[in-house]
Scaffold this motif. Structure first.
Motif, PDB file in Angstrom:
ATOM      1  N   GLY A  87       0.829  -1.199   0.000  1.00  0.00           N
ATOM      2  CA  GLY A  87       0.000   0.000   0.000  1.00  0.00           C
ATOM      3  C   GLY A  87       0.860   1.244   0.000  1.00  0.00           C
ATOM      4  O   GLY A  87       2.013   1.213   0.454  1.00  0.00           O
ATOM      5  N   ASN A  88       0.337   2.351  -0.504  1.00  0.00           N
ATOM      6  CA  ASN A  88       1.103   3.589  -0.646  1.00  0.00           C
ATOM      7  C   ASN A  88       0.934   4.570   0.505  1.00  0.00           C
ATOM      8  O   ASN A  88       1.570   5.618   0.519  1.00  0.00           O
ATOM      9  N   GLU A  89       0.087   4.258   1.439  1.00  0.00           N
ATOM     10  CA  GLU A  89      -0.180   5.171   2.553  1.00  0.00           C
ATOM     11  C   GLU A  89       0.270   4.538   3.870  1.00  0.00           C
ATOM     12  O   GLU A  89       0.143   3.322   4.041  1.00  0.00           O
ATOM     13  N   PRO A  90       0.768   5.347   4.792  1.00  0.00           N
ATOM     14  CA  PRO A  90       1.053   6.784   4.699  1.00  0.00           C
ATOM     15  C   PRO A  90       2.280   7.062   3.827  1.00  0.00           C
ATOM     16  O   PRO A  90       3.110   6.167   3.622  1.00  0.00           O
ATOM     17  N   THR A  91       2.403   8.289   3.346  1.00  0.00           N
ATOM     18  CA  THR A  91       3.529   8.634   2.485  1.00  0.00           C
ATOM     19  C   THR A  91       4.691   9.250   3.243  1.00  0.00           C
ATOM     20  O   THR A  91       5.781   9.395   2.680  1.00  0.00           O
ATOM     21  N   GLY A  92       4.460   9.632   4.504  1.00  0.00           N
ATOM     22  CA  GLY A  92       5.524  10.265   5.281  1.00  0.00           C
ATOM     23  C   GLY A  92       5.708   9.615   6.637  1.00  0.00           C
ATOM     24  O   GLY A  92       4.853   8.841   7.090  1.00  0.00           O
ATOM     25  N   TRP A  93       6.822   9.930   7.263  1.00  0.00           N
ATOM     26  CA  TRP A  93       7.180   9.300   8.536  1.00  0.00           C
ATOM     27  C   TRP A  93       6.759  10.148   9.719  1.00  0.00           C
ATOM     28  O   TRP A  93       6.916  11.372   9.726  1.00  0.00           O
ATOM     29  N   LYS A  94       6.222   9.481  10.741  1.00  0.00           N
ATOM     30  CA  LYS A  94       6.015  10.054  12.054  1.00  0.00           C
ATOM     31  C   LYS A  94       6.460   9.021  13.075  1.00  0.00           C
ATOM     32  O   LYS A  94       6.194   7.829  12.917  1.00  0.00           O
ATOM     33  N   ASP A  95       7.115   9.474  14.110  1.00  0.00           N
ATOM     34  CA  ASP A  95       7.651   8.534  15.097  1.00  0.00           C
ATOM     35  C   ASP A  95       6.557   7.747  15.812  1.00  0.00           C
ATOM     36  O   ASP A  95       6.827   6.657  16.331  1.00  0.00           O
ATOM     37  N   ASP A  96       5.336   8.290  15.846  1.00  0.00           N
ATOM     38  CA  ASP A  96       4.277   7.578  16.551  1.00  0.00           C
ATOM     39  C   ASP A  96       3.487   6.622  15.659  1.00  0.00           C
ATOM     40  O   ASP A  96       2.490   6.046  16.096  1.00  0.00           O
ATOM     41  N   LEU A  97       3.916   6.437  14.421  1.00  0.00           N
ATOM     42  CA  LEU A  97       3.270   5.435  13.573  1.00  0.00           C
ATOM     43  C   LEU A  97       3.401   4.060  14.215  1.00  0.00           C
ATOM     44  O   LEU A  97       4.429   3.733  14.822  1.00  0.00           O
ATOM     45  N   ALA A  98       2.376   3.238  14.053  1.00  0.00           N
ATOM     46  CA  ALA A  98       2.382   1.901  14.656  1.00  0.00           C
ATOM     47  C   ALA A  98       1.752   0.905  13.688  1.00  0.00           C
ATOM     48  O   ALA A  98       1.113   1.280  12.709  1.00  0.00           O
TER      49      ALA A  98
END
Length: 278
Positions: A160-171
């Motif tokens: 999948g293409n989402e999310p396109t950007g990084w955030k440290d709280d992604l899980a």
């Protein structure tokens, strides 16, 4: 103790078994019996001999370091029953091999990033906000998942293409997708470091998009990132970034670069059988 003088970095093989054999038999590479070989991912698929290419690299044993590319992950996903064959796939012989379980087990235990001698090797790229340490840590998360008992489920969740950007709280799956997409699929980003996946041609700087390695303020400044994946970019050697995908599978060259002095060895691939281009 070895140093970078005996390390050769090799671009995308993509199942081109004969050019790979010719490259490894080149006098410049065979001159040092202790030479090591780093492979920038995509050992398999689209070329005429994916099985032979995989066996050749495996036979190098500890002399070879391989990072996983998107085509290598595709092979694992098809083997796991999480993806279907593509019309251009040439991975059937691997899956039909009597030792297929051993081949696949070796592949899924490869790394997603490798760092030595001031060089960070990945298949596609590194998000601008990631340091070397951050890249290795995030690659390690994916490596652990692929090596674990639920590796097939990991492969299902990573597409999948989402999310396109990084955030440290992604899980969870979202975190895994950003990691795998950056390391194995990325070419272009916007100025905020968000990935774009539609463009596969030569580099552009248009509509706010640019090659990931040209995004201003990249966190990695003192080390060199080595990658492949982008045959339309081709050979690029800069102090901060080196691309070694020279389109062997499309009849161009298979390239090896000596890490210490950037000496190049290239095998012309047009003389070898190429895949059908539908």
């Amino acid at each position: 103790m070895t140093d970078s003088g005996n390390v050769w970095v090799i671009g995308d093989v993509q199942g081109c078994g004969q050019p790979l054999q010719a490259l490894l038999q080149h006098p410049d590479l065979t001159a040092d019996p202790d030479a090591r070989y780093w492979f920038a991912g995509d050992l398999v698929n689209r070329g005429p001999d994916s099985l032979g290419s995989l066996r050749t690299v495996m036979a190098l044993g500890d002399r070879a370091v391989t990072v996983l590319g998107n085509h290598d992950l595709h092979l694992l996903a098809v083997a796991a029953g999480r993806k279907k064959f593509g019309k251009s796939d040439t991975i059937h012989a691997i899956l039909d091999a009597p030792d297929a379980p051993e081949l696949l087990d070796w592949l899924r235990h490869r790394s997603l990033a490798h760092y030595e001698y001031g060089h960070l090797m990945v298949h596609a790229g590194v998000l601008p906000a990631w340091t070397v340490a951050k890249t290795l840590a995030l690659a390690g998360e994916l490596e652990a998942a692929l090596r674990g008992p639920n590796w097939k489920d990991t492969l299902e969740r990573m597409y999948g293409n989402e999310p396109t950007g990084w955030k440290d709280d992604l899980a969870g799956s979202a975190r895994m997708r950003v990691i795998v997409n950056a390391l194995t699929r990325m070419r272009l980003c916007n100025s905020h470091g968000h990935m774009e996946f539609a463009h596969k041609g030569p580099p552009v700087k248009d509509g706010g998009l640019m090659p990931w390695f040209d995004v201003p303020g990249r966190a990695i400044t003192d080390d060199t990132v080595i990658f492949g994946h982008w045959s339309a970019l081709g050979l690029m050697i800069r102090p901060d970034a080196i691309c070694l995908d020279t389109g062997c599978v499309w009849g161009r060259q298979l390239t090896a670069l000596r890490l210490s002095d950037h000496k190049l060895v290239q095998i012309p691939c047009s003389q070898y059988q190429q895949p059908h281009q539908d």
